[in-house]
Design a protein around this motif. Structure first.
Motif, short mmCIF file in Angstrom:
data_model
loop_
_atom_site.label_atom_id
_atom_site.label_comp_id
_atom_site.label_asym_id
_atom_site.label_seq_id
_atom_site.Cartn_x
_atom_site.Cartn_y
_atom_site.Cartn_z
N TRP A 180 -5.53 9.64 8.59
CA TRP A 180 -5.82 8.67 7.54
C TRP A 180 -4.51 8.04 7.08
O TRP A 180 -3.44 8.65 7.21
CB TRP A 180 -6.52 9.35 6.35
CG TRP A 180 -7.78 10.03 6.74
CD1 TRP A 180 -7.90 11.28 7.29
CD2 TRP A 180 -9.10 9.50 6.68
NE1 TRP A 180 -9.21 11.57 7.56
CE2 TRP A 180 -9.98 10.49 7.19
CE3 TRP A 180 -9.64 8.30 6.22
CZ2 TRP A 180 -11.34 10.32 7.26
CZ3 TRP A 180 -11.01 8.11 6.30
CH2 TRP A 180 -11.85 9.12 6.81
N GLY A 194 -2.81 -6.28 11.21
CA GLY A 194 -2.83 -4.84 11.43
C GLY A 194 -3.57 -4.09 10.35
O GLY A 194 -4.52 -4.58 9.73
N ARG A 195 -3.12 -2.85 10.08
CA ARG A 195 -3.82 -1.98 9.15
C ARG A 195 -3.71 -2.45 7.71
O ARG A 195 -4.59 -2.17 6.89
CB ARG A 195 -3.30 -0.56 9.26
CG ARG A 195 -3.48 0.13 10.61
CD ARG A 195 -4.77 -0.17 11.37
NE ARG A 195 -6.01 -0.10 10.63
CZ ARG A 195 -6.75 1.01 10.47
NH1 ARG A 195 -6.35 2.14 11.01
NH2 ARG A 195 -7.88 0.97 9.81
N TRP A 196 -2.64 -3.15 7.36
CA TRP A 196 -2.55 -3.68 5.99
C TRP A 196 -3.71 -4.65 5.74
O TRP A 196 -4.30 -4.67 4.66
CB TRP A 196 -1.21 -4.35 5.75
CG TRP A 196 -0.12 -3.44 5.25
CD1 TRP A 196 1.07 -3.17 5.86
CD2 TRP A 196 -0.11 -2.68 4.03
NE1 TRP A 196 1.83 -2.30 5.10
CE2 TRP A 196 1.12 -1.99 3.97
CE3 TRP A 196 -1.03 -2.52 2.98
CZ2 TRP A 196 1.46 -1.14 2.90
CZ3 TRP A 196 -0.69 -1.67 1.92
CH2 TRP A 196 0.54 -1.01 1.89
N ASP A 213 -6.61 -4.54 7.10
CA ASP A 213 -7.80 -3.71 6.94
C ASP A 213 -7.84 -3.07 5.54
O ASP A 213 -8.90 -2.95 4.94
CB ASP A 213 -7.82 -2.61 8.00
CG ASP A 213 -7.93 -3.17 9.41
OD1 ASP A 213 -8.43 -4.30 9.56
OD2 ASP A 213 -7.50 -2.48 10.36
N TRP A 214 -6.67 -2.66 5.06
CA TRP A 214 -6.60 -2.05 3.74
C TRP A 214 -7.06 -3.03 2.65
O TRP A 214 -7.91 -2.71 1.83
CB TRP A 214 -5.18 -1.57 3.44
CG TRP A 214 -5.02 -1.06 2.04
CD1 TRP A 214 -4.70 -1.78 0.92
CD2 TRP A 214 -5.24 0.27 1.59
NE1 TRP A 214 -4.70 -0.98 -0.19
CE2 TRP A 214 -5.03 0.28 0.18
CE3 TRP A 214 -5.60 1.46 2.23
CZ2 TRP A 214 -5.16 1.44 -0.58
CZ3 TRP A 214 -5.72 2.62 1.47
CH2 TRP A 214 -5.50 2.60 0.09
N ARG A 226 0.87 7.41 7.52
CA ARG A 226 -0.09 8.34 8.10
C ARG A 226 0.02 9.67 7.37
O ARG A 226 1.09 10.27 7.30
CB ARG A 226 0.18 8.52 9.59
CG ARG A 226 -0.39 7.39 10.43
CD ARG A 226 0.06 7.48 11.86
NE ARG A 226 -0.06 8.81 12.42
CZ ARG A 226 0.58 9.21 13.51
NH1 ARG A 226 1.39 8.39 14.13
NH2 ARG A 226 0.43 10.43 13.97
N LEU A 257 -7.72 5.08 4.23
CA LEU A 257 -8.23 4.25 5.33
C LEU A 257 -8.09 5.05 6.61
O LEU A 257 -7.02 5.58 6.92
CB LEU A 257 -7.41 2.96 5.43
CG LEU A 257 -7.85 1.94 6.48
CD1 LEU A 257 -9.21 1.35 6.12
CD2 LEU A 257 -6.81 0.83 6.61
N ALA A 275 -7.34 6.11 10.17
CA ALA A 275 -6.37 5.60 11.14
C ALA A 275 -7.08 5.13 12.40
O ALA A 275 -8.20 5.55 12.71
CB ALA A 275 -5.34 6.67 11.48
N GLU A 276 -6.40 4.28 13.12
CA GLU A 276 -6.98 3.70 14.34
C GLU A 276 -7.18 4.74 15.42
O GLU A 276 -8.13 4.68 16.20
CB GLU A 276 -6.07 2.58 14.84
CG GLU A 276 -6.59 1.82 16.04
CD GLU A 276 -5.66 0.71 16.46
OE1 GLU A 276 -6.04 -0.07 17.36
OE2 GLU A 276 -4.55 0.61 15.90
#
Length: 320
Positions: free
Chosen positions: A162, A194-196, A198-199, A235, A256, A258-259
C-alpha cells in the motif's frame, strides 16, 4: 599471448554482472583480494583495462564490455554443462532481493527463521540488478516486487503493498499538516501522472502542476522524504521502519493499493531444495502475519468517522 585461465574469466564475468567485487567474490567462493588479483592478471595478459573502479563498485570499460559480450555466453555454457554434476546442498540457501526490502522487511524477521532452522545457512544477495536464474545457477530463489508473472519461474504470492503520503517530522512542523483537499498545495515528490493521479482521483484534492523532484527508485524517494525534501507517496512496507523510528510521519489513514505485490520466485530446479521448502513455509507465515497487521490498520482507519486529515491546515509553503 598465453591462454587466460578459466577461473579468471569466470571471476571477470561474475564481477561484470554484479558490478560489485564483494558479491562477485562471494559467488566464486573467493576473497575480494583474490578476485582482484585474478582480474588484474587478466588485464595484464590482455593489455587492456577491463573495469573502472570506484567507491560504488566496478563498471566495464569499452574493452571490458567487448570481452564480456564474447566470453560470457561461453562461460555460461560451461556452467550449465557442469551443473548436473554438482551436488546441491540442502542446508545452504541463496536468495536474491532488493536492498531496500532486505533492510526494511526480511532482515528484521530473519533471526526467527535461523532460530527455528539453525542447520540452514542463508546467503542474501542484495542487488537491484535482475537475476537470470538459468545462468546464475548458484542462486536458489528470489524475493521480488512485481506483477506476479515471470517467464520460467514459479511465483508464490506473499502480500500486497500500500502507498500513502509520508513526510519528515521537521517538514511537518515547518509547513503544518495538510488536509486531503489541500495536499496538492504542499511540496510533493514524484511526477505528474502515475500513482499520485490515482491518489487525488480516489481521495480528492488537486494535483500540483509541478512536483519538487522525481526519483526512479523507491529507496531514493524515501530517503529524500526523510531529508525533508518533500512529501512522498511511500510504499508502506519500506517506510514502516522509518515511521516507527520517528524519521517519517504518515499523514493520513487513507491507503492506496500499490500497483504490484511481493512474491517468492524460484526456478524449477529449486522445487525440491529442502532449505527452500523450509524457508517458503516460514516466509508464508511471516507474510500472513504481516498482511493481517496491515488489514487491522486499514480496518481501524475505515472505522473512523469522517475523513482523516480534515482539520484546518496552516498555509502551505513551498520548500525552498
Amino acid at each position: 599471448m598465453s591462454r587466460p585461465p578459466l577461473h579468471a574469466l569466470q571471476g571477470f564475468v561474475s564481477a561484470a554482472r554484479s558490478g560489485n567485487l564483494s558479491r562477485a567474490a562471494e559467488s566464486q567462493h573467493l576473497t575480494v583480494s583474490a578476485l582482484s588479483h585474478q582480474i588484474r592478471g587478466l588485464e595484464e595478459r590482455l593489455g587492456q583495462r577491463l573495469f573502472v573502479r570506484s567507491a560504488r563498485g566496478v563498471e566495464l570499460t569499452a574493452d571490458g564490455q567487448g570481452l564480456f559480450d564474447r566470453v560470457a555466453p561461453h562461460v555460461d555454457a560451461i556452467e550449465q554443462a557442469l551443473q548436473p554434476y554438482r551436488a546441491r546442498r540442502d542446508d545452504v540457501l541463496t536468495i536474491t532481493l532488493m536492498p531496500s526490502f532486505a533492510s526494511s522487511w526480511l532482515v528484521p524477521r530473519l533471526p526467527r527463521f535461523l532460530a527455528a532452522h539453525p542447520q540452514i545457512e542463508i546467503n542474501l544477495q542484495s542487488t537491484a540488478n535482475k537475476v537470470d536464474f538459468e545462468r546464475q545457477t548458484d542462486i536458489d530463489a528470489g524475493l521480488r516486487y512485481g506483477p506476479g508473472e515471470w517467464p520460467g519461474l514459479r511465483a508464490v504470492h506473499l502480500f500486497d503493498d500500500w502507498v500513502a503520503p509520508t513526510i519528515s517530522p521537521e517538514l511537518l512542523a515547518r509547513l503544518g499538516r495538510p488536509t486531503l483537499e489541500s495536499l496538492g498545495e504542499f511540496p510533493l515528490l514524484g511526477a505528474p501522472g502515475g500513482r499520485w493521479s490515482d491518489w487525488f482521483a480516489q481521495f480528492g484534492g488537486t494535483a500540483p502542476k509541478r512536483f519538487v523532484a522525481n526519483f526512479d527508485d523507491s529507496e531514493t524517494l524515501h530517503r529524500a522524504a526523510v531529508e525533508g525534501l518533500g512529501i512522498a507517496l511511500g510504499r508502506l512496507t519500506l517506510t514502516r521502519p522509518m515511521v516507527e523510528a520517528g524519521r517519517l510521519v504518515t499523514l493520513f489513514d487513507e491507503r492506496l493499493k500499490a500497483e504490484f505485490a511481493h512474491y517468492l520466485v524460484f526456478p524449477e530446479r529449486s522445487e525440491r531444495h529442502r532449505g527452500l521448502q523450509a524457508f517458503r513455509e516460514w516466509l508464508l507465515r511471516e507474510a500472513q502475519d504481516y498482511a493481517a497487521s496491515a488489514e487491522c490498520v486499514l480496518a481501524r482507519a475505515s472505522a473512523k468517522p469522517g475523513r482523516s486529515g480534515s482539520a484546518p491546515a496552516k498555509p502551505a509553503r513551498r520548500a525552498r
